[in-house]
Every structure is written in structure tokens, then in C-alpha cells.
Scaffold this active site. Structure first.
Site, PDB file in Angstrom:
ATOM      1  N   THR A 134       0.849  -1.189   0.000  1.00  0.00           N
ATOM      2  CA  THR A 134       0.000   0.000   0.000  1.00  0.00           C
ATOM      3  C   THR A 134       0.883   1.236   0.000  1.00  0.00           C
ATOM      4  OG1 THR A 134      -1.718   1.189   1.225  1.00  0.00           O
ATOM      5  CG2 THR A 134      -0.169  -0.068   2.526  1.00  0.00           C
ATOM      6  N   HIS A 155       2.199 -10.941  14.781  1.00  0.00           N
ATOM      7  CA  HIS A 155       3.235 -11.475  15.661  1.00  0.00           C
ATOM      8  C   HIS A 155       2.945 -12.916  16.088  1.00  0.00           C
ATOM      9  CE1 HIS A 155       6.794 -11.264  17.887  1.00  0.00           C
ATOM     10  NE2 HIS A 155       6.571 -10.227  18.667  1.00  0.00           N
TER      11      HIS A 155
END
Length: 398
Positions: A317, A369
Site C-alpha cells: 500500500t 506477531h
């Protein structure tokens, strides 16, 4: 009599909104003539007639939400002037695909003029690469064709302005796409352990290469050489080194993708979309630039299909086209990583112990994560930086 019903809209898409009726009771319709526009969470679609006939009744009004299989209208095939002319198709006898008309106005490409401070990958301000919050899209049904959202009059969902003393408020119903963006924003932050790591890249080498090759590249391939293709190539090379960033979580399993379908976030007029460049690792620079610009034009014209938006293993993006110097991109579930690009801006940096002015870009990598460790994320972003700063290595990587 034939019933016109809401067809299959693609996997995981179960509801649509009636954006606009193109016909009214008493109208005669021809084979393939558009009857109604349906607004889904990703794109607007036209439902067209499979047989000639006269519309006897319309069951649902504009602005109503409808589910797959629900009745929309009834067509009398024996109405005045109507004769059976059904093409071979899905056997429903009610509706079929008709490609939506596209604009005759061709949006200019951007590769022919290299801006010194920013890389605009889309042809107009309505189709620029933008921060993403979107989700995967399933394959599209052959019954529907995309249509421009610009055709849909938004006033039907507006209520009369409310006066509070000398102040005015206005309520506008969210579009299906905006509702999806809002929902996915919350889901992405609630379901993933999302963190972001940052770095910066010296864009001197890429900008010099583009300046040297822009005329010959455009002449040979008919498309300009942009910055996005370099980042796609660099990301793929880094994903090969760190495959966890090209994976997804399914239950208690990690699914590693050994293919590279790269989503390019585009801020279109009706809301964010993420068209996907499939098998991007098999493309050369000209093929990639052509694919990027075709998606940008389709986003502007409102002709992106659900198939264009389906899937993706990693997303890029670019908030820099809007002037952003630094931002935190949000994951595009079920993907576990997204690369954010930003505005190229001259800054003073140390080179060999001396302060020099260089065109610099901040890079941001958001990651999940749960399966990507911080060390992997940092090293991934460093590898992207290294490839961008020395683009010759991309040729060695193939």
C-alpha cells in the site's frame, strides 16, 4: 413467467443491496439488457435479462438489502411484443451476464513523467494506492458484470438535514463497501497480534535508473517504468527468504504459500479495493507495470471484477501518493504482513561521514506477531531496503 432472483455473488458474499433499478414495471426488456444494479461489499454488479419479455412487477425497492435466491422481479415472456429468445446459459431463464459499459475516457498512465518526490501508480486521484483495510474476495459468478459506482445516486440513502439550533447535521447510510471496510478494520486489530516495524530507503539508485530508462522503456513496452514494480520485485525476493510473511493461519496450522499473489491497495471513489497481481514472481518489469496500470484504470472506471480482488498472499500500500510521510498500515486478513510505502522526500543523511541530501522514503511493515517474530519482520524490511537501494540485485535474484 420468469422470476428474477439474486444470483450467487461469489464465495463468502451472501448479501447485496439494490443500488438502482434500470427498468420499471411495464417496461419491455431485451436479451442481455441490464435490469438492476446490485451493490456488494466489494463492487457494484449488473444483473441482465436472459429472455425477452415485459416486467410485470418489482418485488424489492432501491436501497433494500437482499440475500441470494430472493425474488427481485417477475418478467412475462409472453408480454406484448415478447418472444422467447433465451441463449444457452445457466438454465434459470431470468438473468445473465452483460459486460458493463466502460468509460470512453482513457485515463493517462503515469510512467511517462517521473515525479521527483512521489510515485503515483494510479491514473487519477480516485485510483491511487492507498492504506488498506480490505479482505479477500472470492471468485465471481458468471451471471454478473461489474458496473461503475459513480452511476449510483447516493441521495436515496440520505435523510433530511437536521437542525440543532444554528447547526446542521446530515445522516448518510454507509455503502456495503464502507461497512465492510469498517468491519474489517476492527477485525484486523482484534484477531491479530499486529505490530509495525519501520525503516527508510535511499531512492537515489531507482530514481536514477528510471531517469535513464524512462524514454527507452516507454518506447519499447508502451508503458512507463514506475516505482511500484521495484517494490513488488523486492518484496517477492524478501518473501522467499522469510516465507512466514507469505503465509496465513488456519485454525492451529500455518499455511505457507509457495506462490506470490501480490495485492496492490487502490483508493477508488467508492472505497478501498485491493486488486491482486497473480503469480507476480513470474512477471518481468514491463508485464508488472502493465498489470498495475490496468488495475488502476479499472478501479477508476468501476470495472474491477470480484476475480480481480480475490485472494492475495501479501499486500503493498502506498500512502505516499496522498502525501503521507509515515503511517501504520493495517493487515489485510488472512494475510500476515503488509508493506507500506510513503512519500519520497529530500532529507539530509550521512554518507561516508558527510551530510548529503538524498531522496528518502520511510518504509513500514505491519505483521502478525502470532507467526512472524520481530527479528524476521525487521530482517525482511532490511532486505527490501537493500534491494531497493541496489536494484541491480533484483536482476541477480531473477
Amino acid at each position: 413467467m420468469s422470476n428474477i432472483v439474486v444470483p450467487e455473488l461469489g464465495e463468502s458474499v451472501v448479501e447485496a443491496r439494490i443500488a438502482r433499478w434500470l427498468k420499471k414495471p411495464g417496461d419491455q426488456v431485451e436479451v442481455g439488457e441490464p435490469l438492476v444494479e446490485l451493490e456488494t461489499e466489494k463492487t457494484n454488479l449488473e444483473l441482465s435479462a436472459e429472455k425477452r419479455g415485459v416486467i410485470t412487477s418489482i418485488a424489492r425497492k432501491e436501497g433494500e438489502d437482499v440475500k441470494i435466491g430472493e425474488l427481485l422481479a417477475v418478467v412475462d415472456e409472453n408480454g406484448a411484443g415478447a418472444t422467447s429468445a433465451a441463449p444457452a446459459g445457466n438454465g434459470s431463464g431470468a438473468a445473465a451476464a452483460k459486460p458493463a459499459p466502460t468509460s470512453d475516457k482513457v485515463a493517462p498512465t503515469t510512467g511517462s513523467a517521473v515525479a521527483p518526490t512521489s510515485d503515483t501508480l494510479a491514473p487519477t486521484s480516485e485510483a491511487k494506492l492507498a492504506p488498506t483495510t480490505d479482505e479477500r474476495i472470492a471468485p465471481t459468478s458468471n451471471k454478473l458484470a461489474p458496473t461503475s459506482e459513480a452511476k449510483v445516486a447516493p441521495t436515496r440513502d440520505k435523510l433530511a438535514p437536521t437542525k440543532i439550533g444554528d447547526r446542521t447535521e446530515e445522516r448518510v447510510r454507509m455503502t456495503k463497501r464502507r461497512q465492510t471496510i469498517a468491519r474489517r478494520l476492527v477485525e484486523a486489530q482484534q484477531t491479530a497480534a499486529m505490530l509495525t516495524t519501520f525503516n527508510e530507503a535511499d531512492m537515489t539508485a531507482i530514481m536514477a535508473l528510471r531517469e535513464r530508462r524512462k524514454e527507452s522503456f516507454k518506447k519499447e513496452f508502451g508503458v512507463g517504468l514506475g516505482i511500484a514494480s521495484f517494490f513488488v520485485k523486492a518484496s517477492i525476493a524478501a518473501l522467499r527468504a522469510f516465507p512466514a510473511l507469505n503465509a496465513e493461519i488456519q485454525g492451529d496450522e500455518i499455511v505457507y504459500k509457495h506462490y506470490f499473489d501480490i495485492g496492490m491497495a487502490v483508493g477508488a471513489e467508492g472505497g478501498l479495493v485491493v486488486p491482486v497481481i497473480r503469480d507476480a514472481d513470474r512477471m518481468n518489469f514491463p508485464q508488472m507495470e502493465i498489470a498495475i496500470r490496468e488495475f488502476a484504470k479499472k478501479a477508476t472506471d468501476g470495472t474491477l471484477t470480484l476475480e480481480d480482488l480475490r485472494g492475495g498472499t501479501f499486500t503493498i500500500t502506498n500512502g505516499g501518493v496522498f502525501g503521507s510521510l509515515m503511517s501504520t498500515p493495517i493487515l489485510n486478513p488472512p494475510q500476515v504482513a503488509i508493506l507500506g510505502l510513503h512519500k519520497i522526500q529530500d532529507r539530509v543523511v550521512p554518507v561516508n561521514g558527510q551530510p548529503v541530501i538524498r531522496p528518502m522514503m520511510y518504509l513500514a511493515l505491519s505483521y502478525d506477531h502470532r507467526i512472524v517474530d520481530g527479528r524476521e519482520a525487521v530482517q525482511f524490511l532490511v532486505k527490501v531496503k537493500d534491494y531497493v537501494e541496489d536494484p541491480g540485485n533484483l536482476l541477480l535474484e531473477g
